[in-house]
Write a protein that holds these residues in place. Structure first.
Motif, PDB file in Angstrom:
ATOM      1  N   LEU A  69     -46.454  14.768  39.688  1.00 21.96           N
ATOM      2  CA  LEU A  69     -45.285  15.630  39.798  1.00 21.96           C
ATOM      3  C   LEU A  69     -45.349  16.505  41.044  1.00 21.96           C
ATOM      4  O   LEU A  69     -44.328  16.743  41.702  1.00 21.96           O
ATOM      5  N   MET A  70     -46.535  16.976  41.375  1.00 24.34           N
ATOM      6  CA  MET A  70     -46.692  17.761  42.583  1.00 24.34           C
ATOM      7  C   MET A  70     -46.375  16.921  43.813  1.00 24.34           C
ATOM      8  O   MET A  70     -45.674  17.367  44.726  1.00 24.34           O
ATOM      9  N   LEU A  71     -46.858  15.682  43.836  1.00 25.99           N
ATOM     10  CA  LEU A  71     -46.582  14.786  44.948  1.00 25.99           C
ATOM     11  C   LEU A  71     -45.092  14.469  45.038  1.00 25.99           C
ATOM     12  O   LEU A  71     -44.523  14.414  46.129  1.00 25.99           O
ATOM     13  N   TYR A  72     -44.453  14.296  43.878  1.00 26.99           N
ATOM     14  CA  TYR A  72     -43.022  13.990  43.876  1.00 26.99           C
ATOM     15  C   TYR A  72     -42.218  15.161  44.432  1.00 26.99           C
ATOM     16  O   TYR A  72     -41.347  14.980  45.294  1.00 26.99           O
ATOM     17  N   ARG A  73     -42.505  16.365  43.948  1.00 28.48           N
ATOM     18  CA  ARG A  73     -41.725  17.521  44.381  1.00 28.48           C
ATOM     19  C   ARG A  73     -41.968  17.850  45.846  1.00 28.48           C
ATOM     20  O   ARG A  73     -41.056  18.313  46.536  1.00 28.48           O
ATOM     21  N   LYS A  74     -43.167  17.622  46.326  1.00 31.14           N
ATOM     22  CA  LYS A  74     -43.517  18.013  47.690  1.00 31.14           C
ATOM     23  C   LYS A  74     -43.060  16.993  48.726  1.00 31.14           C
ATOM     24  O   LYS A  74     -42.546  17.363  49.788  1.00 31.14           O
ATOM     25  N   ASP A  75     -43.223  15.697  48.461  1.00 32.72           N
ATOM     26  CA  ASP A  75     -42.985  14.675  49.472  1.00 32.72           C
ATOM     27  C   ASP A  75     -41.838  13.728  49.148  1.00 32.72           C
ATOM     28  O   ASP A  75     -41.060  13.378  50.032  1.00 32.72           O
ATOM     29  N   VAL A  76     -41.746  13.304  47.899  1.00 34.52           N
ATOM     30  CA  VAL A  76     -40.797  12.242  47.560  1.00 34.52           C
ATOM     31  C   VAL A  76     -39.395  12.788  47.332  1.00 34.52           C
ATOM     32  O   VAL A  76     -38.411  12.232  47.848  1.00 34.52           O
ATOM     33  N   ALA A  77     -39.252  13.866  46.572  1.00 30.09           N
ATOM     34  CA  ALA A  77     -37.922  14.402  46.267  1.00 30.09           C
ATOM     35  C   ALA A  77     -37.148  14.799  47.528  1.00 30.09           C
ATOM     36  O   ALA A  77     -35.960  14.469  47.642  1.00 30.09           O
ATOM     37  N   PRO A  78     -37.763  15.479  48.517  1.00 30.09           N
ATOM     38  CA  PRO A  78     -37.000  15.788  49.742  1.00 30.09           C
ATOM     39  C   PRO A  78     -36.527  14.536  50.472  1.00 30.09           C
ATOM     40  O   PRO A  78     -35.395  14.497  50.957  1.00 30.09           O
ATOM     41  N   ALA A  79     -37.392  13.523  50.553  1.00 37.76           N
ATOM     42  CA  ALA A  79     -36.993  12.281  51.223  1.00 37.76           C
ATOM     43  C   ALA A  79     -35.883  11.580  50.449  1.00 37.76           C
ATOM     44  O   ALA A  79     -34.931  11.051  51.040  1.00 37.76           O
ATOM     45  N   GLU A  80     -35.991  11.578  49.128  1.00 40.76           N
ATOM     46  CA  GLU A  80     -34.978  10.939  48.295  1.00 40.76           C
ATOM     47  C   GLU A  80     -33.626  11.631  48.460  1.00 40.76           C
ATOM     48  O   GLU A  80     -32.587  10.954  48.612  1.00 40.76           O
ATOM     49  N   ASN A  81     -33.605  12.942  48.459  1.00 34.74           N
ATOM     50  CA  ASN A  81     -32.352  13.687  48.635  1.00 34.74           C
ATOM     51  C   ASN A  81     -31.791  13.492  50.035  1.00 34.74           C
ATOM     52  O   ASN A  81     -30.566  13.422  50.228  1.00 34.74           O
ATOM     53  N   ARG A  82     -32.677  13.419  51.023  1.00 36.39           N
ATOM     54  CA  ARG A  82     -32.221  13.219  52.400  1.00 36.39           C
ATOM     55  C   ARG A  82     -31.526  11.865  52.551  1.00 36.39           C
ATOM     56  O   ARG A  82     -30.446  11.769  53.139  1.00 36.39           O
ATOM     57  N   VAL A  83     -32.137  10.821  52.019  1.00 34.84           N
ATOM     58  CA  VAL A  83     -31.542   9.491  52.113  1.00 34.84           C
ATOM     59  C   VAL A  83     -30.242   9.430  51.319  1.00 34.84           C
ATOM     60  O   VAL A  83     -29.264   8.797  51.746  1.00 34.84           O
ATOM     61  N   LYS A  84     -30.204  10.100  50.172  1.00 32.78           N
ATOM     62  CA  LYS A  84     -28.981  10.102  49.360  1.00 32.78           C
ATOM     63  C   LYS A  84     -27.825  10.741  50.130  1.00 32.78           C
ATOM     64  O   LYS A  84     -26.696  10.223  50.112  1.00 32.78           O
ATOM     65  N   SER A  85     -28.083  11.850  50.808  1.00 27.10           N
ATOM     66  CA  SER A  85     -27.034  12.522  51.572  1.00 27.10           C
ATOM     67  C   SER A  85     -26.533  11.651  52.715  1.00 27.10           C
ATOM     68  O   SER A  85     -25.318  11.530  52.937  1.00 27.10           O
ATOM     69  N   PHE A  86     -27.452  11.029  53.444  1.00 22.75           N
ATOM     70  CA  PHE A  86     -27.051  10.162  54.552  1.00 22.75           C
ATOM     71  C   PHE A  86     -26.294   8.932  54.047  1.00 22.75           C
ATOM     72  O   PHE A  86     -25.349   8.480  54.690  1.00 22.75           O
ATOM     73  N   THR A  87     -26.709   8.402  52.907  1.00 18.91           N
ATOM     74  CA  THR A  87     -26.024   7.233  52.353  1.00 18.91           C
ATOM     75  C   THR A  87     -24.590   7.578  51.971  1.00 18.91           C
ATOM     76  O   THR A  87     -23.657   6.802  52.238  1.00 18.91           O
ATOM     77  N   ALA A  88     -24.390   8.733  51.365  1.00 22.17           N
ATOM     78  CA  ALA A  88     -23.041   9.153  51.006  1.00 22.17           C
ATOM     79  C   ALA A  88     -22.177   9.359  52.246  1.00 22.17           C
ATOM     80  O   ALA A  88     -21.004   8.953  52.282  1.00 22.17           O
ATOM     81  N   ASN A 107     -59.897  25.828  45.167  1.00 23.70           N
ATOM     82  CA  ASN A 107     -60.929  24.959  44.605  1.00 23.70           C
ATOM     83  C   ASN A 107     -60.712  24.739  43.121  1.00 23.70           C
ATOM     84  O   ASN A 107     -61.019  23.672  42.590  1.00 23.70           O
ATOM     85  N   ASP A 108     -60.177  25.781  42.420  1.00 23.94           N
ATOM     86  CA  ASP A 108     -59.919  25.627  40.991  1.00 23.94           C
ATOM     87  C   ASP A 108     -58.870  24.575  40.716  1.00 23.94           C
ATOM     88  O   ASP A 108     -58.891  23.916  39.683  1.00 23.94           O
ATOM     89  N   PHE A 109     -57.909  24.398  41.654  1.00 25.08           N
ATOM     90  CA  PHE A 109     -56.831  23.430  41.452  1.00 25.08           C
ATOM     91  C   PHE A 109     -57.002  22.211  42.355  1.00 25.08           C
ATOM     92  O   PHE A 109     -56.064  21.477  42.593  1.00 25.08           O
ATOM     93  N   ALA A 110     -58.196  21.998  42.858  1.00 20.28           N
ATOM     94  CA  ALA A 110     -58.429  20.847  43.730  1.00 20.28           C
ATOM     95  C   ALA A 110     -58.281  19.535  43.001  1.00 20.28           C
ATOM     96  O   ALA A 110     -58.053  18.502  43.612  1.00 20.28           O
ATOM     97  N   PHE A 111     -58.385  19.556  41.665  1.00 23.99           N
ATOM     98  CA  PHE A 111     -58.282  18.317  40.909  1.00 23.99           C
ATOM     99  C   PHE A 111     -56.872  17.741  40.967  1.00 23.99           C
ATOM    100  O   PHE A 111     -56.671  16.581  40.640  1.00 23.99           O
ATOM    101  N   LEU A 112     -55.893  18.552  41.385  1.00 22.80           N
ATOM    102  CA  LEU A 112     -54.523  18.044  41.433  1.00 22.80           C
ATOM    103  C   LEU A 112     -54.309  17.085  42.584  1.00 22.80           C
ATOM    104  O   LEU A 112     -53.366  16.313  42.575  1.00 22.80           O
TER     105      LEU A 112
END
Length: 309
Positions: free
Chosen positions: A219-238, A67-72
């Motif tokens: 930043l929390m949203l990026y690290r949790k959801d976006v960065a894994p998807a971005e790295n996954r697509v990058k690997s498949f593209t290569a 609850n203390d960090f619910a604002f994130l």
């Protein structure tokens, strides 16, 4: 006095919680009022006069910290199409139009066709399976018929396959590049300390600085959801890019090993006079028949195709 009130609140919270809903000393679905009472109780004194058990205290402490960090995290809404919750709306950056806020752009991205292929819910296996199905569909429905119409002579199965393979892989590679640019754009927007937006059009762009809370959320949203998807697509593209390069080399090798001749090209006819190898290949392709037999127009010009039977 305050300590006694906290103890009373703690005891009251235990009385309010239905006994049938207790799991490991804690409610399965506690109400907001119960969580509030438990949080006050725990913050005032961990043991609450010996009333709260250890496991109940640990669970309530975790709830209190959440609850203390619910604002994130912005509010969430339940989605019938997915087991996980999706962000319902972003908060902050009131000066920025809602459809240009990074978190809302992320929502729009995952709702767009094909972009959800790269999410953690799909995973590497799911993305690979979808790409394989797309490859097979393009290979069998579009690329193979086109290659068959190009290599109409017998004995060009390898050239036909390599050509269809290059065409199908090119489609997959273009699809992955599009996925990567979309996820990369959203990732850059979430990581940036500023939000670039257009108030009414391209001619009146503006910049809004994110607050610390907004930046932490993004930043929390990026690290949790976006960065894994971005790295996954990058690997498949290569990987697909490497396969496409190898396929192009294989197609080039097959074409050089057994080239296709245009028997009606005047420059080729001049070459055949001095190149015995090219002349032998042209004779083999024509089946030792006149070259005009493979063309209806020149067959008609040759008085109905004399010597073609």
């Amino acid at each position: 006095m305050a300590m006694q009130l906290s103890k009373s609140l703690c005891v009251l919270s235990l009385i309010i919680i239905p006994e049938g809903n207790v799991i490991s000393g804690f409610t399965a679905n506690p109400t907001t009022q119960q969580n509030s009472l438990l949080a006050k109780c725990i913050k005032s004194k961990p043991n609450c006069g010996g009333v709260v058990k250890k496991d109940l205290w640990l669970q309530a402490k975790r709830n209190s910290e959440e609850n203390d960090f619910a604002f994130l995290s912005p509010p969430r809404e339940k989605s019938s199409s997915s087991s996980s919750s999706r962000f319902s709306a972003s908060f902050g950056s009131e000066a920025v139009p809602e459809n240009q806020r990074p978190t809302n752009e992320y929502q729009e991205l995952i709702r767009s066709p094909l972009f959800d292929w790269a999410t953690d819910e799909t995973g590497d296996k799911g993305l690979g399976m979808r790409l394989l199905i797309t490859y097979a569909a393009f290979f069998g429905i579009i690329c193979w018929p086109i290659a068959g119409a190009t290599f109409v002579m017998d004995g060009y199965g390898l050239q036909k396959f390599t050509a269809a393979n290059v065409g199908s892989l090119a489609v997959i590679f273009a699809l992955l590049v599009r996925l990567y640019t979309g996820w990369g754009y959203i990732g850059a927007r979430l990581k940036s300390k500023d939000i670039e937006y257009e108030e009414t059009g391209w001619y009146d762009g503006a910049v809004e600085e994110k607050t610390k809370t907004e930046l932490a959320r993004d930043l929390m949203l990026y690290r949790k959801d976006v960065a894994p998807a971005e790295n996954r697509v990058k690997s498949f593209t290569a990987g697909v890019g490497a396969l496409l390069l190898v396929s192009c080399l294989a197609m080039n090798f097959s074409m050089k090993a057994k080239p296709i001749f245009n028997e009606y090209d005047p420059a080729l006819l001049q070459q055949l006079r001095a190149d015995d190898f090219a002349a032998d290949v042209a004779a083999t392709q024509s089946g030792s028949r006149p070259t005009y037999c493979g063309n209806r127009y020149y067959t008609a010009v040759a008085n109905g195709g004399q010597g073609c039977d």
